[in-house]
Design a protein around this motif. Structure first.
Motif, PDB file in Angstrom:
ATOM      1  N   LEU A  50      58.749  34.080  40.528  1.00  0.00           N
ATOM      2  CA  LEU A  50      59.398  35.356  40.306  1.00  0.00           C
ATOM      3  C   LEU A  50      60.528  35.231  39.296  1.00  0.00           C
ATOM      4  O   LEU A  50      60.719  36.104  38.433  1.00  0.00           O
ATOM      5  CB  LEU A  50      59.915  35.913  41.637  1.00  0.00           C
ATOM      6  N   LEU A  87      52.899  42.665  36.482  1.00  0.00           N
ATOM      7  CA  LEU A  87      54.289  42.430  36.103  1.00  0.00           C
ATOM      8  C   LEU A  87      54.398  41.613  34.824  1.00  0.00           C
ATOM      9  O   LEU A  87      55.421  41.674  34.132  1.00  0.00           O
ATOM     10  CB  LEU A  87      55.035  41.718  37.240  1.00  0.00           C
ATOM     11  N   ASP A  95      57.733  42.656  45.607  1.00  0.00           N
ATOM     12  CA  ASP A  95      57.980  42.302  44.215  1.00  0.00           C
ATOM     13  C   ASP A  95      59.172  43.080  43.659  1.00  0.00           C
ATOM     14  O   ASP A  95      60.092  42.500  43.053  1.00  0.00           O
ATOM     15  CB  ASP A  95      56.754  42.603  43.354  1.00  0.00           C
ATOM     16  N   ARG A  96      59.179  44.404  43.849  1.00  0.00           N
ATOM     17  CA  ARG A  96      60.253  45.234  43.301  1.00  0.00           C
ATOM     18  C   ARG A  96      61.604  44.862  43.906  1.00  0.00           C
ATOM     19  O   ARG A  96      62.617  44.785  43.198  1.00  0.00           O
ATOM     20  CB  ARG A  96      59.951  46.717  43.559  1.00  0.00           C
ATOM     21  N   GLU A 144      62.587  41.973  45.340  1.00  0.00           N
ATOM     22  CA  GLU A 144      63.086  40.650  44.975  1.00  0.00           C
ATOM     23  C   GLU A 144      63.478  40.577  43.500  1.00  0.00           C
ATOM     24  O   GLU A 144      64.443  39.883  43.149  1.00  0.00           O
ATOM     25  CB  GLU A 144      62.051  39.584  45.339  1.00  0.00           C
ATOM     26  N   LEU A 145      62.770  41.288  42.643  1.00  0.00           N
ATOM     27  CA  LEU A 145      63.188  41.333  41.242  1.00  0.00           C
ATOM     28  C   LEU A 145      64.557  41.993  41.115  1.00  0.00           C
ATOM     29  O   LEU A 145      65.403  41.552  40.319  1.00  0.00           O
ATOM     30  CB  LEU A 145      62.150  42.087  40.404  1.00  0.00           C
ATOM     31  N   HIS A 158      60.575  37.369  35.907  1.00  0.00           N
ATOM     32  CA  HIS A 158      61.750  38.191  35.628  1.00  0.00           C
ATOM     33  C   HIS A 158      62.281  37.927  34.219  1.00  0.00           C
ATOM     34  O   HIS A 158      62.772  38.832  33.538  1.00  0.00           O
ATOM     35  CB  HIS A 158      62.837  37.932  36.667  1.00  0.00           C
TER      36      HIS A 158
END
Length: 249
Positions: free
Chosen positions: A133, A90, A107-108, A110-111, A137
């Motif tokens: 994160l 990422l 990950d996907r 929460e982003l 981001h």
């Protein structure tokens, strides 16, 4: 896993208390006599932290990122909980030998939740992984194994057990307004912020210089901390989140 030895029942909450979503692990777990299955789970300290601060907690297991905006539209606040290491891809790096296995679904999700919360003005509190994160981001990077940088393992000396160290907020920041000039925090992490993401401000540091909090500019409530406030009896951060969520309503 994070555990809170000071588990307490929620305080009474007013009608219409803010609804705070808390992200969860996606992992294999064992419980009962023989169950051993994939599970979406969350240490009880997290929902208790929200409940004791006057909010209503709802768990947000990994889902289709396309649904994130709709989910955020139904919430008054968001907690990005601690957990596994983020996928280093990422932020454009290969995994360190000591990095944990990535969980791309989490990950996907929460982003996408974070992006939707920032877009819709929903207050956000990131905890440990959640702060990391927030940094990724915003285009930042992580130190994949902090002892390589600071030369000690005091941030995570024993797996599965919180330890304490001193943190000092940066004067003039939201973090400093919410917390004392110095505080002993519960810590359990082996990764940390390396390059700060665009537009973010580092708002607290450990004595070794590790970034321990960050926030977004302006009046919005979007704050991340590297430590685990849910593991201690200090409700300042969750109460601030709940107040921001209530005022937004």
């Amino acid at each position: 896993m994070e555990l809170n030895a000071q588990s307490q029942p929620p305080r009474s909450r007013p009608d219409g208390a803010p609804l705070i979503g808390v992200t969860t692990y996606l992992t294999r777990a064992r419980w009962g006599v023989a169950w051993d299955l994939p599970a979406a789970l969350l240490p009880a300290a997290y929902p208790e932290y929200v409940q004791r601060s006057g909010g209503l907690a709802v768990m947000l297991p990994p889902d289709d990122p396309a649904a994130a905006a709709s989910v955020i539209g139904r919430l008054d606040g968001l907690v990005l909980a601690g957990g596994e290491d983020l996928d280093p891809a990422l932020y454009g790096e290969e995994p360190h030998p000591r990095a944990g296995a990535a969980v791309p679904e989490r990950d996907r999700w929460e982003l996408a939740l974070l992006a939707a919360a920032l877009d819709q003005g929903v207050p956000v509190l990131g905890v440990c992984r959640g702060m990391q994160l927030m940094n990724v981001h915003a285009g930042g990077t992580l130190l994949q194994h902090l002892p390589d940088e600071v030369g000690h393992d005091a941030h995570n000396p024993r797996a599965g057990v919180f330890t304490g160290h001193l943190v000092k907020p940066v004067p003039g920041t939201l973090t400093a307004r919410l917390l004392p000039d110095a505080l002993d925090v519960a810590t359990h992490h082996h990764q940390a912020v390396a390059r700060l993401g665009d537009g973010l401000t580092a708002t607290a540091h450990a004595e070794d210089g590790t970034v321990e909090a960050l926030e977004y500019p302006g009046e919005r409530f979007a704050l991340g901390v590297q430590w685990h406030p849910e593991a201690r009896d200090d409700l300042c951060l969750a109460q601030a989140l709940v107040r921001a969520a209530a005022s937004r309503r």
